[in-house]
Design a protein around this motif. Structure first.
Motif, PDB file in Angstrom:
ATOM      1  N   ASP A  90       0.897  -1.270   0.009  1.00  9.73           N
ATOM      2  CA  ASP A  90       0.029  -0.053   0.114  1.00  9.73           C
ATOM      3  C   ASP A  90       0.908   1.215   0.172  1.00  9.73           C
ATOM      4  O   ASP A  90       0.607   2.436  -0.735  1.00  9.73           O
ATOM      5  CB  ASP A  90      -1.071   0.038   1.197  1.00  9.73           C
ATOM      6  N   ILE A  91       1.968   1.066   0.792  1.00 11.87           N
ATOM      7  CA  ILE A  91       2.909   2.344   0.835  1.00 11.87           C
ATOM      8  C   ILE A  91       3.382   2.566  -0.442  1.00 11.87           C
ATOM      9  O   ILE A  91       3.591   3.704  -1.290  1.00 11.87           O
ATOM     10  CB  ILE A  91       3.751   2.114   1.779  1.00 11.87           C
ATOM     11  N   ASN A  92       3.821   1.336  -1.202  1.00 14.29           N
ATOM     12  CA  ASN A  92       4.522   1.539  -2.399  1.00 14.29           C
ATOM     13  C   ASN A  92       3.571   1.993  -3.405  1.00 14.29           C
ATOM     14  O   ASN A  92       3.985   2.802  -4.227  1.00 14.29           O
ATOM     15  CB  ASN A  92       5.058   0.002  -2.777  1.00 14.29           C
ATOM     16  N   ARG A  93       2.293   1.707  -3.464  1.00 11.20           N
ATOM     17  CA  ARG A  93       1.456   2.312  -4.399  1.00 11.20           C
ATOM     18  C   ARG A  93       1.241   3.747  -4.436  1.00 11.20           C
ATOM     19  O   ARG A  93       1.338   4.267  -5.439  1.00 11.20           O
ATOM     20  CB  ARG A  93      -0.001   1.564  -3.946  1.00 11.20           C
ATOM     21  N   TRP A  94       1.115   4.326  -3.123  1.00  7.05           N
ATOM     22  CA  TRP A  94       0.960   5.775  -3.022  1.00  7.05           C
ATOM     23  C   TRP A  94       2.259   6.548  -3.338  1.00  7.05           C
ATOM     24  O   TRP A  94       2.274   7.497  -3.707  1.00  7.05           O
ATOM     25  CB  TRP A  94       0.622   6.024  -1.741  1.00  7.05           C
ATOM     26  N   MET A  95       3.432   5.899  -3.021  1.00  4.48           N
ATOM     27  CA  MET A  95       4.695   6.523  -3.547  1.00  4.48           C
ATOM     28  C   MET A  95       4.804   6.339  -4.895  1.00  4.48           C
ATOM     29  O   MET A  95       5.171   7.582  -5.596  1.00  4.48           O
ATOM     30  CB  MET A  95       5.900   5.679  -2.952  1.00  4.48           C
ATOM     31  N   ALA A 161       4.664   6.937   2.759  1.00  4.24           N
ATOM     32  CA  ALA A 161       3.834   7.422   1.884  1.00  4.24           C
ATOM     33  C   ALA A 161       3.753   8.907   2.094  1.00  4.24           C
ATOM     34  O   ALA A 161       3.530   9.806   1.170  1.00  4.24           O
ATOM     35  CB  ALA A 161       2.528   6.566   1.675  1.00  4.24           C
ATOM     36  N   ASP A 162       3.373   9.267   3.401  1.00  2.00           N
ATOM     37  CA  ASP A 162       3.080  10.827   3.645  1.00  2.00           C
ATOM     38  C   ASP A 162       4.449  11.462   3.166  1.00  2.00           C
ATOM     39  O   ASP A 162       4.272  12.685   2.583  1.00  2.00           O
ATOM     40  CB  ASP A 162       2.728  10.829   5.201  1.00  2.00           C
TER      41      ASP A 162
END
Length: 205
Positions: A90-95, A161-162
């Motif tokens: 999920d983090i990778n997706r937003w990055m 991500a943030d």
């Protein structure tokens, strides 16, 4: 580990945010992007001629999000990039979303309003600003909807991500970035701006 960076670069700021927040130890080398000699040295490190670049012994890594992930993997006890594979996905997706969709049009507007004039390349191009603004509107809407009922991009805590997404909004006032009409996005950015790491990495004007 040595980081080649420029403090005004939002891509460099992504890495610095993560490093400062995690307490990762970095030796810093500032690259003067206006210097032809510094540019030549930069190309030897990164054929794309862009900062940031990380050197860890014989290993050289470019692309800011990749560097953030690498630093997290090298930092014991960090919580920005959890081991759970689903959370990481999920983090990778937003990055990747930020790098592909959100950051580029924001960067265009920042260039047209700030860096273009400072580098002697003329005034803002209204056609380019309008084109980029339409893309910002599209993707800021995606982020606004995602942030409904959330404080942070992934899960209920701060993650990479943030720290990957927020730096593209560094020049929100100076570049007149068209995002202030999104209350959830602005509330999220306000939370990020309260971080010590954010305050420590804010470019000085």
């Amino acid at each position: 580990m040595r980081l080649y960076y420029h403090p005004a670069s939002s891509s460099s700021r992504r890495v610095m945010l993560a490093a400062v927040h995690m307490g990762a130890s970095l030796e810093l080398t500032e690259v003067n992007l206006m210097s032809a000699e510094d540019r030549r040295r930069l190309v030897a490190l990164n054929p794309n001629s862009k900062v940031p670049v990380l050197q860890d012994g014989e290993f050289t890594l470019w692309e800011s999000c990749a560097i953030m992930q690498y630093l997290a993997d090298r930092t014991f006890g960090q919580k920005l990039y959890p081991e759970n594979i689903l959370v990481r996905a999920d983090i990778n997706r937003w990055m990747l979303w930020s790098a592909q969709h959100f950051a580029p049009p924001l960067g265009t507007i920042v260039y047209e309003h700030i860096w273009k004039g400072l580098s002697g390349n003329g005034g803002p191009d209204s056609v380019e600003i309008d084109r980029a603004s339409r893309l910002v509107t599209q993707f800021a809407g995606v982020l606004e909807q995602h942030l409904a009922g959330r404080d942070w991009i992934v899960g209920d805590t701060l993650t990479l991500a943030d720290l990957a997404i927020a730096p593209s909004l560094t020049y929100i006032e100076q570049a007149k970035l068209p995002v202030t009409q999104y209350p959830k996005l602005m509330a999220w950015l306000a939370r990020v701006s309260q971080l010590d790491a954010w305050k420590q990495t804010m470019p000085v004007w």
